[in-house]
Design a protein around this motif. Sequence first.
Motif, mmCIF file in Angstrom:
data_model
loop_
_atom_site.group_PDB
_atom_site.id
_atom_site.type_symbol
_atom_site.label_atom_id
_atom_site.label_comp_id
_atom_site.label_asym_id
_atom_site.label_seq_id
_atom_site.Cartn_x
_atom_site.Cartn_y
_atom_site.Cartn_z
ATOM 1 N N ALA A 104 5.916 9.584 2.843
ATOM 2 C CA ALA A 104 5.824 8.687 1.693
ATOM 3 C C ALA A 104 4.375 8.361 1.356
ATOM 4 O O ALA A 104 3.999 8.281 0.183
ATOM 5 N N ARG A 105 3.550 8.159 2.373
ATOM 6 C CA ARG A 105 2.144 7.829 2.117
ATOM 7 C C ARG A 105 1.394 8.998 1.486
ATOM 8 O O ARG A 105 0.359 8.790 0.846
ATOM 9 N N LEU A 106 1.917 10.196 1.647
ATOM 10 C CA LEU A 106 1.319 11.354 0.989
ATOM 11 C C LEU A 106 1.794 11.495 -0.461
ATOM 12 O O LEU A 106 1.334 12.378 -1.180
ATOM 13 N N GLY A 107 2.710 10.614 -0.858
ATOM 14 C CA GLY A 107 3.164 10.615 -2.243
ATOM 15 C C GLY A 107 4.469 11.330 -2.494
ATOM 16 O O GLY A 107 4.894 11.449 -3.642
ATOM 17 N N SER A 108 5.134 11.809 -1.456
ATOM 18 C CA SER A 108 6.403 12.511 -1.634
ATOM 19 C C SER A 108 7.567 11.534 -1.708
ATOM 20 O O SER A 108 7.527 10.441 -1.129
#
Length: 363
Positions: A104-108
């Motif tokens: 999630a922190r990578l934007g997925s």
Amino acid sequence: MTEREQEILRLLREDPMIPQQQLADRLGISRSALASHISSLMRQGYVQGRGYVLREGPYAVVVGGANMDICGTAEGPLRQGDSNLGKVRLAPGGVGRNIAENLARLGSDCRLVSAVGRDPHGERLIEVSQQAGINMRHVLQLEGHSTSCYLSLHGQDGEMQCAINDMAILEALTPQRLAPLDGLLGAARALVLDANLTEPTLAWLFGRYAHLPLFVDTVSVAKVEKLRPWLAAIHTLKPNRLEAERLCRRTITGPADGPAVAAWFHRAGVRRLFLSLGEQGVFYSDGEQQAHLPILPSPVVNVTGGGDAYMGALIHAWLQDYDLHQSARFARACAALAVASPDTVFTGLSLAAVERLLEEYPC
């Protein structure tokens, strides 16, 4: 996408109907600055129209453990059978949950399927995980069950002296409870499983979703045997040296053993192997391409979260259609950022942070 824009998307996924002023207040920025960021996200296609309608795209589902980590560290020499001065730290954890947070922190777009108790630990896990950007709508809150806890005791040097792991609630994550989520699971671009799940649940998931790209975290030497009957269904496997030795029943001394080990796993049906060799880096293979990547020369503060960051990065790379070598390099950079942080999940993880590190180490 900037780090601020990723943060805005995480908050919008948590509450798509949040008023603009309230969103600006949570971010600590002016409403006009927020409007500029929203306009940028609309131009990029991440936000569509009024009401913060988010673009639907490929998503990953992680099925696995979510627990509260309780870590006690003594200030002086640890005395057995006595009360010791020190510090106690409470933090969200669990292999599946940690992978989901990195993703999630990578934007997925990542949805977690797990089970927690209807208790303060469970409420806190859901709250903190949502704030990190994980879609927690499909996490079961079960009456009469306690949220999983991992209790560890450390000496003043940081070395763990003993630990107690209470994950009994995962036994309640049965095929019967997962069956109503068939639509969610079946439409995932990647389905991620951790070996904390029970054998009947793993068997049901492997049997029903073998047609999907299945990413599997081995968790530990003790639990890796659960995966032996299902190796042919695994798309991406990320064992460490000891876990791989347990499965292929051969000694692994270093990267030179990588081709033979990879050949064994490919014969067993595993499509892609990322073999962690600790300080010797990672050997990766898909049967056609294979290579060894050494670790990056970055500081090491806490190795605990490196594997979860690596797996989260591999899944993100798959969702973004990276090739094998790009995936390995991207995952290596994420793991390097994670082990340089004292936290199990590096809260500063972002695409921008990874890209900066990749520019510093282009090979």
